[in-house]
Scaffold this active site. Structure first.
Site, short mmCIF file in Angstrom:
data_model
loop_
_atom_site.label_atom_id
_atom_site.label_comp_id
_atom_site.label_asym_id
_atom_site.label_seq_id
_atom_site.Cartn_x
_atom_site.Cartn_y
_atom_site.Cartn_z
N GLY A 245 1.01 -6.25 10.00
CA GLY A 245 -0.27 -6.72 9.49
C GLY A 245 -0.30 -8.23 9.33
O GLY A 245 -0.07 -8.97 10.28
N ASP A 364 -1.45 2.13 -7.48
CA ASP A 364 -1.36 2.29 -6.03
C ASP A 364 0.08 2.62 -5.61
O ASP A 364 0.59 2.08 -4.63
CB ASP A 364 -1.85 1.02 -5.33
CG ASP A 364 -2.22 1.26 -3.86
OD1 ASP A 364 -2.45 2.43 -3.50
OD2 ASP A 364 -2.27 0.28 -3.09
#
Length: 539
Positions: A245, A364
């Site tokens: 990414g 998360d």
């Protein structure tokens, strides 16, 4: 390792803890010069203990025949406080040359300590009385008391270094800048050419990315890297340096780091990362803010580098199709490595839930946000969604903005927006199930249908054939090289973590304690069976 624990370190650690901290060391093949990590027990008071007036947790080494009543008398604290600080310990299960945590409002000078007479040692029933009377020696003999006082003073002296560590932990806010600078220099993560400056002095007066950071960081200091330094270190942010990414590999001052290129206001994540300091939480190294095109700005956050990438990659992807040149895992995770990873994650979350101020909810937790270093030790990462566990207002913390990853979100958060540490416990339970089964959080049930991994464990643990169903459900790459009874215990713990009712879930402190015991038992199993303690090579 037993000699190290009870000889060199005088019971301030255990041989099981040393074994867990050194999973690649074979104790029967150690030589002079080998490097060992020695975990010493040290902790900071929880929020509840701080509210009760405790500012320090002193690590006390237990001597033979000591009881909770005797130790609480030494420090003039209620026995129940000593029990609570040590997970409900009782005098019956105290073991000599292990440790207790003693909650104290301040350091106790030796001169003010009370030294009650120790409990009399147990004696066998006397035989027939001899014809000659022999005087019985009791604990009223002053020589026994003097000897015992000497032993206690000696033990207290050996724990002096630990007391200093606890004091530092209790005052970490005041000395945060000094501690961070020492850590950075020791680990070689600072670029000597980079400046360590106040947030006020950053050339970001018009930067929306770091607006408000002066308030967030106060007088604290953050390493500021120039864009030119990062550009050079990443070979101009080339594809060859891309980890995944927007994350790039760089080498600063001889050490590898990971640089994440981002847009938007990241002040909340930076604030959290600047305040947390734990071996199982990813470390923030520094940052750089740059106006890229006159209209938008990029923020570059520099983290410590995790050589083995994410747990998700290691479990699910990279063995089949590597996604990165720099985070490719070199071996399949064996049982003991998986247990150590579980302990690491639990320890990091326990720290966030109990030992930060304010307490934090990660929100998360998932396998892709767990990073593995070169020794496969786990670090909790990605704090972009983290929130304080206590809103400061009456009632539970609620949100209308539901954000997360399917398969990891707790039912009460998904349905009602309820945010609590028990939501992290649910997500951790899913990660634990991934470690056991090798399956993803949303998995194929074999019939073409996809189901939540958290929903599969109930069926596995139901009925009379639990063990057979568990063995069929476990990750086949483990090749049955794991202790079945311990695997069952871990599965039962994971099931309790993903209970629908958050009140039925354990907290991270209980989970961390249970997993540490299971990991120690797994180490003993590995040594008794002779299974390799190294990752299985991928083929």
């Amino acid at each position: 390792m037993y000699k190290f624990a009870n000889g060199t370190y005088q019971g301030l650690t255990t041989w099981e803890a040393i074994s867990v901290a050194n999973p690649t060391v074979i104790i029967t093949n150690m030589t002079v010069g080998d490097y060992l990590v020695i975990p010493l027990r040290c902790a900071c008071p929880t929020t509840t203990q701080r509210r009760a007036g405790s500012r320090i947790l002193l690590t006390y080494s237990i001597f033979p025949d000591e009881t909770l009543k005797f130790i609480s008398g030494l420090f003039n604290i209620p026995e129940v406080e000593l029990q609570t600080a040590n997970n409900g310990a009782s005098s019956a299960n105290l073991a000599a040359f292990t440790t207790l945590l003693v909650p104290l409002p301040s350091l106790v000078p030796l001169s003010t300590m009370k030294f009650p007479s120790p409990p009399p040692p147990s004696v066998e029933a006397p035989g027939p009385a001899p014809s000659t009377l022999v005087p019985v020696i009791t604990n009223k003999d002053p020589s026994k008391t003097s000897m015992y006082i000497g032993i206690v003073f000696g033990g207290f002296g050996m724990a002096l270094a630990f007391i200093l560590a606890c004091v530092l932990c209790a005052t970490v806010k005041r000395y945060k800048n000094i501690i961070r600078k020492i850590e950075y220099e020791n680990r070689g993560l600072l670029n000597r050419k980079s400046s360590v400056t106040d947030i006020d002095s950053l050339d970001t007066a018009n930067s929306s990315l770091v607006s408000g950071m002066t308030d967030l960081f106060g007088c604290d200091k953050l390493t500021k890297f120039s864009y030119e330094e990062l550009d050079t270190a990443t070979n101009h942010f080339s594809e060859d340096n891309r980890i995944q990414g927007s994350v790039f590999l760089a080498k600063l001052n001889g050490s590898f780091v990971a640089i994440k290129r981002m847009k938007g206001n990241m002040s909340d994540e930076l604030k959290i990362l600047s305040q947390v300091h734990h071996g199982n939480v990813v470390k923030l190294v520094g940052m750089c803010a740059r106006d890229s095109d006159g209209r938008s700005e990029n923020l570059y956050i520099v983290y410590e580098y995790a050589e083995n990438g994410s747990l998700s990659d290691c479990l699910h992807h990279q063995m089949a199709y590597p996604t990165s040149n720099f985070s490719r895992s070199v071996g399949l995770l064996i049982w003991n490595t998986r247990m150590q990873i579980a302990v690491d994650i639990a320890s990091g979350l326990e720290y966030l839930h109990n030992y930060t101020n304010p307490s934090l909810v990660h929100k998360d937790v998932k396998s892709s946000n767990i990073l593995l270093d070169k020794n496969f030790r786990a670090k909790v990462a990605n704090f972009g969604m983290a929130k304080p566990a206590d809103s400061g207002e009456p009632g539970p913390l609620m949100t209308e903005h539901i954000v997360g990853t399917q398969g990891y979100m707790a039912p009460e958060y998904l349905e009602h927006g309820l945010v609590s540490t028990k939501a992290d416990v649910f997500s951790f339970g899913v990660v634990l199930l991934e470690l056991l089964s090798g399956r993803e959080a949303i998995c194929n049930d074999g019939g073409g249908e996809f189901t939540m991994l958290s929903a599969t464990i109930s069926n596995v643990l139901s009925g009379d054939d639990q063990m057979a169903k568990l063995q069929a459900w476990m990750d086949p790459r483990l090749q049955n090289a794991y202790p079945s009874d311990i695997a069952l215990s871990v599965a039962i713990l994971a099931k309790s973590c993903v209970e629908t009712d958050p009140r039925s879930r354990p907290d991270m402190k209980q989970i961390s304690f249970a997993l540490s015991k299971m990991s120690s038992a797994s180490q003993e199993w590995q040594m008794s069976t002779g299974y390799s303690n190294h990752p299985i090579e991928a083929r």
